[in-house]
Design an enzyme around this catalytic site. Structure first.
Site, PDB file in Angstrom:
ATOM      1  N   GLY A 261       5.545 -14.558   1.344  1.00  0.00           N
ATOM      2  CA  GLY A 261       5.922 -13.656   0.163  1.00  0.00           C
ATOM      3  C   GLY A 261       6.145 -13.982  -1.182  1.00  0.00           C
ATOM      4  O   GLY A 261       6.989 -13.905  -1.972  1.00  0.00           O
TER       5      GLY A 261
ATOM      6  N   ASN B 210       3.906 -13.372  -3.938  1.00  0.00           N
ATOM      7  CA  ASN B 210       3.797 -12.170  -4.710  1.00  0.00           C
ATOM      8  C   ASN B 210       5.206 -11.600  -4.860  1.00  0.00           C
ATOM      9  O   ASN B 210       5.534 -11.077  -5.954  1.00  0.00           O
ATOM     10  CB  ASN B 210       2.534 -11.511  -4.222  1.00  0.00           C
ATOM     11  CG  ASN B 210       1.503 -12.072  -4.943  1.00  0.00           C
ATOM     12  OD1 ASN B 210       1.301 -11.910  -6.049  1.00  0.00           O
ATOM     13  ND2 ASN B 210       0.538 -12.614  -3.839  1.00  0.00           N
TER      14      ASN B 210
ATOM     15  N   ARG C 265      -0.041   3.746  15.480  1.00  0.00           N
ATOM     16  CA  ARG C 265      -0.105   3.347  14.211  1.00  0.00           C
ATOM     17  C   ARG C 265       0.932   4.311  13.461  1.00  0.00           C
ATOM     18  O   ARG C 265       1.552   4.353  12.430  1.00  0.00           O
ATOM     19  CB  ARG C 265      -1.320   3.041  13.565  1.00  0.00           C
ATOM     20  CG  ARG C 265      -2.052   1.984  13.774  1.00  0.00           C
ATOM     21  CD  ARG C 265      -3.360   1.737  13.060  1.00  0.00           C
ATOM     22  NE  ARG C 265      -4.141   0.583  13.478  1.00  0.00           N
ATOM     23  CZ  ARG C 265      -3.656  -0.715  12.812  1.00  0.00           C
ATOM     24  NH1 ARG C 265      -2.838  -0.697  11.962  1.00  0.00           N
ATOM     25  NH2 ARG C 265      -4.441  -1.675  13.425  1.00  0.00           N
TER      26      ARG C 265
ATOM     27  N   ARG D 116      -1.179  -4.834   7.360  1.00  0.00           N
ATOM     28  CA  ARG D 116      -1.149  -3.838   8.125  1.00  0.00           C
ATOM     29  C   ARG D 116      -2.019  -2.528   7.901  1.00  0.00           C
ATOM     30  O   ARG D 116      -2.217  -2.364   6.377  1.00  0.00           O
ATOM     31  CB  ARG D 116      -0.002  -3.170   8.722  1.00  0.00           C
ATOM     32  CG  ARG D 116       0.957  -4.208   9.360  1.00  0.00           C
ATOM     33  CD  ARG D 116       0.616  -4.061  10.914  1.00  0.00           C
ATOM     34  NE  ARG D 116       0.913  -2.750  11.540  1.00  0.00           N
ATOM     35  CZ  ARG D 116       0.185  -2.380  12.719  1.00  0.00           C
ATOM     36  NH1 ARG D 116      -0.139  -3.396  13.417  1.00  0.00           N
ATOM     37  NH2 ARG D 116       0.317  -1.354  13.256  1.00  0.00           N
TER      38      ARG D 116
ATOM     39  N   ASN E 213      -1.514  -2.538  -4.288  1.00  0.00           N
ATOM     40  CA  ASN E 213      -1.753  -3.670  -3.281  1.00  0.00           C
ATOM     41  C   ASN E 213      -2.501  -4.678  -4.315  1.00  0.00           C
ATOM     42  O   ASN E 213      -3.028  -4.442  -5.170  1.00  0.00           O
ATOM     43  CB  ASN E 213      -2.882  -3.268  -2.282  1.00  0.00           C
ATOM     44  CG  ASN E 213      -3.154  -4.283  -1.533  1.00  0.00           C
ATOM     45  OD1 ASN E 213      -2.342  -5.083  -1.048  1.00  0.00           O
ATOM     46  ND2 ASN E 213      -4.292  -4.411  -1.154  1.00  0.00           N
TER      47      ASN E 213
ATOM     48  N   HIS F 170      -5.138  -7.878  -4.168  1.00  0.00           N
ATOM     49  CA  HIS F 170      -6.062  -8.578  -2.996  1.00  0.00           C
ATOM     50  C   HIS F 170      -6.669  -9.683  -3.836  1.00  0.00           C
ATOM     51  O   HIS F 170      -7.073  -9.631  -5.065  1.00  0.00           O
ATOM     52  CB  HIS F 170      -7.122  -7.532  -2.655  1.00  0.00           C
ATOM     53  CG  HIS F 170      -8.347  -8.116  -2.012  1.00  0.00           C
ATOM     54  ND1 HIS F 170      -8.083  -8.019  -0.634  1.00  0.00           N
ATOM     55  CD2 HIS F 170      -9.455  -8.630  -2.311  1.00  0.00           C
ATOM     56  CE1 HIS F 170      -9.291  -8.687  -0.146  1.00  0.00           C
ATOM     57  NE2 HIS F 170      -9.947  -8.785  -1.103  1.00  0.00           N
TER      58      HIS F 170
ATOM     59  N   GLU G  76      -2.530 -14.143  -9.450  1.00  0.00           N
ATOM     60  CA  GLU G  76      -1.837 -12.946  -8.896  1.00  0.00           C
ATOM     61  C   GLU G  76      -0.383 -12.731  -9.191  1.00  0.00           C
ATOM     62  O   GLU G  76       0.203 -11.612  -9.514  1.00  0.00           O
ATOM     63  CB  GLU G  76      -1.780 -13.333  -7.018  1.00  0.00           C
ATOM     64  CG  GLU G  76      -3.043 -13.023  -6.493  1.00  0.00           C
ATOM     65  CD  GLU G  76      -3.089 -13.186  -5.202  1.00  0.00           C
ATOM     66  OE1 GLU G  76      -2.130 -12.640  -4.335  1.00  0.00           O
ATOM     67  OE2 GLU G  76      -3.997 -13.911  -4.435  1.00  0.00           O
TER      68      GLU G  76
HETATM   69  C1  GAR Z   1      -2.003 -12.880  -1.296  1.00  0.00           C
HETATM   70  O1  GAR Z   1      -3.117 -13.738  -1.508  1.00  0.00           O
HETATM   71  C2  GAR Z   1      -2.502 -11.686  -1.306  1.00  0.00           C
HETATM   72  O2  GAR Z   1      -3.414 -11.462  -2.386  1.00  0.00           O
HETATM   73  C3  GAR Z   1      -3.110 -11.392  -0.023  1.00  0.00           C
HETATM   74  O3  GAR Z   1      -2.388 -12.094   0.999  1.00  0.00           O
HETATM   75  C4  GAR Z   1      -1.672 -13.144   0.490  1.00  0.00           C
HETATM   76  C5  GAR Z   1      -0.112 -13.091   0.495  1.00  0.00           C
HETATM   77  O4  GAR Z   1       0.457 -14.244   0.019  1.00  0.00           O
HETATM   78  N1  GAR Z   1      -3.533 -10.060   0.467  1.00  0.00           N
HETATM   79  C6  GAR Z   1      -4.636  -9.726   1.028  1.00  0.00           C
HETATM   80  O5  GAR Z   1      -5.191 -10.300   1.531  1.00  0.00           O
HETATM   81  C7  GAR Z   1      -4.563  -8.408   1.321  1.00  0.00           C
HETATM   82  N2  GAR Z   1      -5.668  -7.760   1.607  1.00  0.00           N
HETATM   83  P1  GAR Z   1       2.152 -14.150  -0.364  1.00  0.00           P
HETATM   84  O6  GAR Z   1       2.910 -13.598   0.927  1.00  0.00           O
HETATM   85  O7  GAR Z   1       2.457 -15.260  -0.976  1.00  0.00           O
HETATM   86  O8  GAR Z   1       2.158 -12.706  -1.322  1.00  0.00           O
END
Ligand code: GAR
Length: 225
Positions: free
Chosen positions: A24, A26, A78, A104, A120, A122, A187
């Site tokens: 978490g 982000n 789902r 998910r 989202n 990425h 990010e």
């Molecule tokens: C982040 O790097 C995000 O970009 C990635 O998971 C990580 C979560 O970190 N998301 C993906 O790969 C989605 N395709 P966080 O829980 O510390 O935010």
């Protein structure tokens, strides 16, 4: 529309849910940005599909409403999981959804309900390196530039109109750990900026591409430091 209703709309902070599955960071960056009362979005809910997501502790400390919709309770169904998630979002009168490390796949029906209202992040410069292990794959491919993308969610994974990207230079001595740390810092900068633009109603999609204030998305801010 009256002048009064236009003003009320301008003052209204969009009610946002952040969906997480893990640490978490982000989510924390979005929470931090939204602490500013002038920020056009208010994070009113953190939802996780995993009861043990580390980010839930941060969210609890921040005093934000929490909901866990445990996907393991739904087996392979789902659609039932997504219906439970939708019910939670409706209960909290959510207007925008931010997926932040939410691992998910969502059904087409659910995504359709949130068209251009679900973002989202990425960890790659899409459309390069969709899916998992983006940093390892970028290093293996010899990419000189890497980064992160915020986009609207569409049924296809890691696709959808790009709202904002942030780039970093790949160093010759980068490891997966050093590269992912630099991308993660990016990010944390671009996600709040992208959410702000969307919440302010400045992002429109035309022919599958985002327009910001009616203009094409500008070149990625480069965080080459
Ligand atoms: C982040 O790097 C995000 O970009 C990635 O998971 C990580 C979560 O970190 N998301 C993906 O790969 C989605 N395709 P966080 O829980 O510390 O935010």
């Amino acid at each position: 529309m009256t002048a009064r209703s236009t003003l009320a709309e301008a003052l209204h902070r969009k009610r946002v849910a952040v969906l997480i599955s893990g640490r978490g960071s982000n989510m924390a960056a979005l929470l931090e940005a939204a602490r500013d009362p002038a920020f056009s979005a208010e994070i009113v809910l953190i939802a996780s599909n995993r009861p043990d997501a580390g980010g839930l502790v941060t969210a609890r400390d921040a005093g934000i409403a929490l909901e866990v919709v445990d996907h393991t309770k739904f087996g392979k169904d789902r659609a039932a999981f997504d219906a439970a998630l939708q019910a939670v979002l409706e209960k909290h009168r959510i207007e925008l959804v931010c997926l932040a490390g939410f691992m998910r796949l969502l059904t087409e029906g659910f995504v359709a309900q949130w068209q251009e209202r679900m973002l989202n992040i990425h960890p790659a410069l899409l459309p390069a390196f969709k899916g998992l292990d983006t940093h390892r794959r970028a290093l293996e491919a010899g990419a000189k530039t890497h980064g992160a993308t915020v986009h609207f969610v569409v049924p296809e994974m890691d696709a959808g109109p790009i709202i904002m990207q942030g780039a970093v230079a790949v160093q010759d001595d980068d490891t997966e750990a050093t590269l992912s740390a630099r991308v993660l810092a990016v990010e944390h900068r671009i996600y709040p900026l992208a959410l702000k633009l969307v919440a302010e109603g400045r992002v429109r999609v035309a022919d599958g591409r985002c327009l910001i204030d009616g203009k094409p998305v500008p070149e990625s801010p480069a965080f080459f430091a």
